[in-house]
Design a protein around this motif. Structure first.
Motif, PDB file in Angstrom:
ATOM      1  N   ILE A  50       5.122  11.165  -7.441  1.00 22.17           N
ATOM      2  CA  ILE A  50       4.007  12.155  -7.026  1.00 22.17           C
ATOM      3  C   ILE A  50       2.912  11.190  -6.219  1.00 22.17           C
ATOM      4  CG2 ILE A  50       2.556  11.642  -9.097  1.00 22.17           C
ATOM      5  CD1 ILE A  50       3.279  15.044  -7.255  1.00 22.17           C
ATOM      6  N   GLY A  51       2.808   9.965  -6.356  1.00 25.80           N
ATOM      7  CA  GLY A  51       2.150   8.952  -5.596  1.00 25.80           C
ATOM      8  C   GLY A  51       0.514   9.151  -5.890  1.00 25.80           C
ATOM      9  N   ALA A  52       0.379   9.621  -7.185  1.00 28.50           N
ATOM     10  CA  ALA A  52      -1.069   9.843  -7.417  1.00 28.50           C
ATOM     11  C   ALA A  52      -1.377   9.373  -8.719  1.00 28.50           C
ATOM     12  CB  ALA A  52      -1.410  11.399  -7.268  1.00 28.50           C
ATOM     13  N   ALA A  53      -2.836   9.612  -9.348  1.00 23.72           N
ATOM     14  CA  ALA A  53      -3.032   9.076 -10.622  1.00 23.72           C
ATOM     15  C   ALA A  53      -3.380   9.980 -11.445  1.00 23.72           C
ATOM     16  CB  ALA A  53      -4.410   7.997 -10.416  1.00 23.72           C
ATOM     17  N   PRO A  54      -2.991  10.014 -12.841  1.00 24.54           N
ATOM     18  CA  PRO A  54      -2.714   8.807 -13.707  1.00 24.54           C
ATOM     19  C   PRO A  54      -1.159   8.531 -13.447  1.00 24.54           C
ATOM     20  CG  PRO A  54      -2.900  10.399 -15.021  1.00 24.54           C
ATOM     21  CD  PRO A  54      -3.276  11.100 -13.637  1.00 24.54           C
ATOM     22  N   VAL A  55      -0.793   7.115 -13.805  1.00 23.50           N
ATOM     23  CA  VAL A  55       0.559   6.887 -14.121  1.00 23.50           C
ATOM     24  C   VAL A  55       0.331   5.535 -15.460  1.00 23.50           C
ATOM     25  CG1 VAL A  55       2.621   5.586 -13.435  1.00 23.50           C
ATOM     26  CG2 VAL A  55       1.352   7.254 -11.770  1.00 23.50           C
ATOM     27  N   VAL A  56       1.181   6.058 -16.272  1.00 15.72           N
ATOM     28  CA  VAL A  56       1.494   4.933 -17.323  1.00 15.72           C
ATOM     29  C   VAL A  56       3.042   4.510 -17.303  1.00 15.72           C
ATOM     30  CG1 VAL A  56      -0.522   5.860 -18.828  1.00 15.72           C
ATOM     31  CG2 VAL A  56       2.128   6.557 -19.340  1.00 15.72           C
ATOM     32  N   THR A  57       3.000   3.263 -17.643  1.00  8.24           N
ATOM     33  CA  THR A  57       4.380   2.837 -17.961  1.00  8.24           C
ATOM     34  C   THR A  57       4.400   2.373 -19.576  1.00  8.24           C
ATOM     35  OG1 THR A  57       4.049   0.664 -16.881  1.00  8.24           O
ATOM     36  CG2 THR A  57       5.128   2.285 -15.489  1.00  8.24           C
ATOM     37  N   ASP A  58       5.706   2.569 -20.091  1.00 10.11           N
ATOM     38  CA  ASP A  58       6.083   2.372 -21.371  1.00 10.11           C
ATOM     39  C   ASP A  58       7.335   1.873 -21.333  1.00 10.11           C
ATOM     40  OD1 ASP A  58       5.328   1.408 -24.201  1.00 10.11           O
ATOM     41  OD2 ASP A  58       5.348   3.663 -24.547  1.00 10.11           O
ATOM     42  N   GLY A  59       7.694   0.563 -21.658  1.00 10.79           N
ATOM     43  CA  GLY A  59       9.074   0.041 -21.465  1.00 10.79           C
ATOM     44  C   GLY A  59       9.686   0.594 -20.128  1.00 10.79           C
ATOM     45  N   ASP A  60      10.787   1.364 -20.218  1.00  9.91           N
ATOM     46  CA  ASP A  60      11.479   1.691 -19.117  1.00  9.91           C
ATOM     47  C   ASP A  60      10.834   2.970 -18.407  1.00  9.91           C
ATOM     48  OD1 ASP A  60      13.113  -0.188 -18.877  1.00  9.91           O
ATOM     49  OD2 ASP A  60      14.697   0.780 -20.258  1.00  9.91           O
ATOM     50  N   LEU A  61       9.980   3.650 -19.304  1.00 13.53           N
ATOM     51  CA  LEU A  61       9.463   4.973 -18.988  1.00 13.53           C
ATOM     52  C   LEU A  61       8.225   4.838 -17.758  1.00 13.53           C
ATOM     53  CD1 LEU A  61       8.796   8.096 -19.633  1.00 13.53           C
ATOM     54  CD2 LEU A  61       7.200   7.245 -21.252  1.00 13.53           C
ATOM     55  N   VAL A  62       8.445   5.718 -16.910  1.00 10.29           N
ATOM     56  CA  VAL A  62       7.315   5.862 -16.162  1.00 10.29           C
ATOM     57  C   VAL A  62       6.889   7.297 -16.107  1.00 10.29           C
ATOM     58  CG1 VAL A  62       6.515   5.711 -13.488  1.00 10.29           C
ATOM     59  CG2 VAL A  62       8.173   4.231 -14.413  1.00 10.29           C
ATOM     60  N   LEU A  63       5.384   7.562 -16.325  1.00 11.24           N
ATOM     61  CA  LEU A  63       5.113   8.987 -16.600  1.00 11.24           C
ATOM     62  C   LEU A  63       3.704   9.113 -16.052  1.00 11.24           C
ATOM     63  CD1 LEU A  63       5.578  11.483 -18.321  1.00 11.24           C
ATOM     64  CD2 LEU A  63       4.163  10.694 -20.110  1.00 11.24           C
ATOM     65  N   ALA A  64       3.734  10.461 -15.084  1.00  6.75           N
ATOM     66  CA  ALA A  64       2.551  10.571 -14.500  1.00  6.75           C
ATOM     67  C   ALA A  64       1.917  12.133 -15.231  1.00  6.75           C
ATOM     68  CB  ALA A  64       2.822  11.024 -12.988  1.00  6.75           C
ATOM     69  N   GLU A  65       0.919  12.784 -14.701  1.00 11.86           N
ATOM     70  CA  GLU A  65       0.288  13.861 -14.974  1.00 11.86           C
ATOM     71  C   GLU A  65      -0.650  13.697 -16.087  1.00 11.86           C
ATOM     72  OE1 GLU A  65      -0.315  16.752 -13.493  1.00 11.86           O
ATOM     73  OE2 GLU A  65       1.028  16.416 -11.823  1.00 11.86           O
TER      74      GLU A  65
END
Length: 213
Positions: A50-65
């Motif tokens: 999506i190329g927009a904030a916010p983004v978090v990573t947690d281990g292998d997880l990449v999550l937005a929205e």
């Protein structure tokens, strides 16, 4: 470890604030907007499609929205805090205002910002209608926080965290005079005085003036 990828002056401030309220360990990585376009830099856009904030990573997880990230952090690290259970009398209010933040207020302010950038005539029907819709959204918030300390009632919840950006930092992009909504201003005084909010803003956007009035 949970990593919050924070783009300056963006909705990711919600996630920093949430982590500070919960007091959980997390890593904060800060990114600066392009000075000309005010968009996210390439390394931020590369984090998620999506190329927009916010983004978090947690281990292998990449999550937005925002909403998804808040729900994820609460479910995994919240231990029941900052949310209301389904049997709570204010549960429906909590749900409504949690989703109102991005579904109505932020969406309306975003549309208004884009329309204003088109430099339309002040009486343009689309501009007038959009401004009226945003005004109604502020009216609803003002009425709610006139009768309740927080959006969900007497308890501070993630609904307050979700709406905070739209009432404050978003006004750097779409200025809005709050004089018509004194209860919103008083509400911002309450949430803006929270130590976790102050820590989050100083860590995420050090030196930025907080638009709490």
């Amino acid at each position: 470890m949970l990593t919050v990828h924070h783009l300056g002056k963006s909705q990711s401030e919600r996630i920093v604030w949430l982590c500070e309220e919960l007091g959980i360990p997390y890593e904060l990585k800060r990114y600066t907007r392009d000075s000309v376009t005010m968009l996210a830099p390439p390394d931020y856009k590369a984090l998620h499609p999506i190329g927009a904030a916010p983004v978090v990573t947690d281990g292998d997880l990449v999550l937005a929205e925002s909403g998804a990230i808040v729900d994820y952090i609460i479910a995994k690290y919240g231990d029941g805090r900052l949310v209301l259970r389904a049997d709570h009398p204010d549960f429906a209010q909590f749900l409504y205002w949690f989703h109102f933040a991005n579904g109505t207020l932020q969406a309306g302010m975003g549309r208004l910002m884009l329309l204003n950038r088109l430099k339309l005539a002040h009486d343009n029907p689309m501009l007038v209608a959009t401004k009226a819709r945003v005004d109604r959204a502020f009216d609803l918030v003002d009425a709610r926080v006139r009768e309740a300390e927080y959006l969900a009632g007497s308890s501070f919840t993630t609904a307050d965290i979700m709406i905070g950006f739209s009432l404050t930092t978003m006004r750097y992009f779409q200025p809005y005079d709050l004089a018509r909504w004194p209860n919103v201003v008083r509400y911002l005084g309450r949430v803006g005085a929270r130590p976790a909010y102050r820590r989050a803003m100083e860590k995420g956007d050090p030196g930025m003036a907080l638009l709490l009035s």
